[in-house]
Design a protein around this motif. Structure first.
Motif, PDB file in Angstrom:
ATOM      1  N   UNK A   6       9.035   0.625   3.083  1.00 33.68           N
ATOM      2  CA  UNK A   6       8.778   0.592   1.644  1.00 33.68           C
ATOM      3  C   UNK A   6       7.741   0.514   1.273  1.00 33.68           C
ATOM      4  N   UNK A   7       6.447   0.354   1.813  1.00 37.11           N
ATOM      5  CA  UNK A   7       5.044   0.187   1.451  1.00 37.11           C
ATOM      6  C   UNK A   7       4.564   1.208   1.837  1.00 37.11           C
ATOM      7  N   UNK A   8       3.629   1.727   0.815  1.00 34.78           N
ATOM      8  CA  UNK A   8       2.963   3.060   1.048  1.00 34.78           C
ATOM      9  C   UNK A   8       1.491   2.738   0.493  1.00 34.78           C
ATOM     10  N   UNK A   9       0.454   3.725   1.004  1.00 36.47           N
ATOM     11  CA  UNK A   9      -0.899   3.750   0.555  1.00 36.47           C
ATOM     12  C   UNK A   9      -1.049   4.738  -0.372  1.00 36.47           C
ATOM     13  N   UNK A  10      -1.368   4.414  -1.678  1.00 38.48           N
ATOM     14  CA  UNK A  10      -1.708   5.317  -2.599  1.00 38.48           C
ATOM     15  C   UNK A  10      -3.258   5.199  -3.017  1.00 38.48           C
TER      16      UNK A  10
END
Length: 89
Positions: A6-10
């Motif tokens: 549920x955690x992403x790099x943007x």
């Protein structure tokens, strides 16, 4: 160790940040800003799935001119912070 789901790099306004997926869970007071090398390591950890500090230190040495000892020290500090805020476990 593994990244939590549920955690992403943007990239936001030229900054690398880790955010939770889904608009309903985004709290802009809790974005985690990463420098270039930390963003690189997040991507590497994502590719590896399960990873160790030693593996990430090796990846850091491959990409940047840094000694293994310094890379490992930096990775261990970064992972401790990531564990503290709950994005890896």
């Amino acid at each position: 160790m593994r990244q939590k789901k549920g955690f992403i790099l943007r990239e936001v306004c030229g900054e690398h940040v880790i955010v939770a997926e889904g608009m309903e869970v985004i709290n802009f007071n809790k974005l985690l800003s990463l420098n270039e090398s930390a963003a690189y390591l997040w991507q590497q950890a994502s590719t590896l799935g399960d990873f160790t500090a030693e593996q990430l230190a090796e990846k850091l040495c491959e990409e940047y001119e840094v000694s293994y000892e310094q890379a490992l020290q930096d990775v261990e500090q970064m992972l401790a912070k990531w564990q503290e805020i709950g994005i890896v476990g």
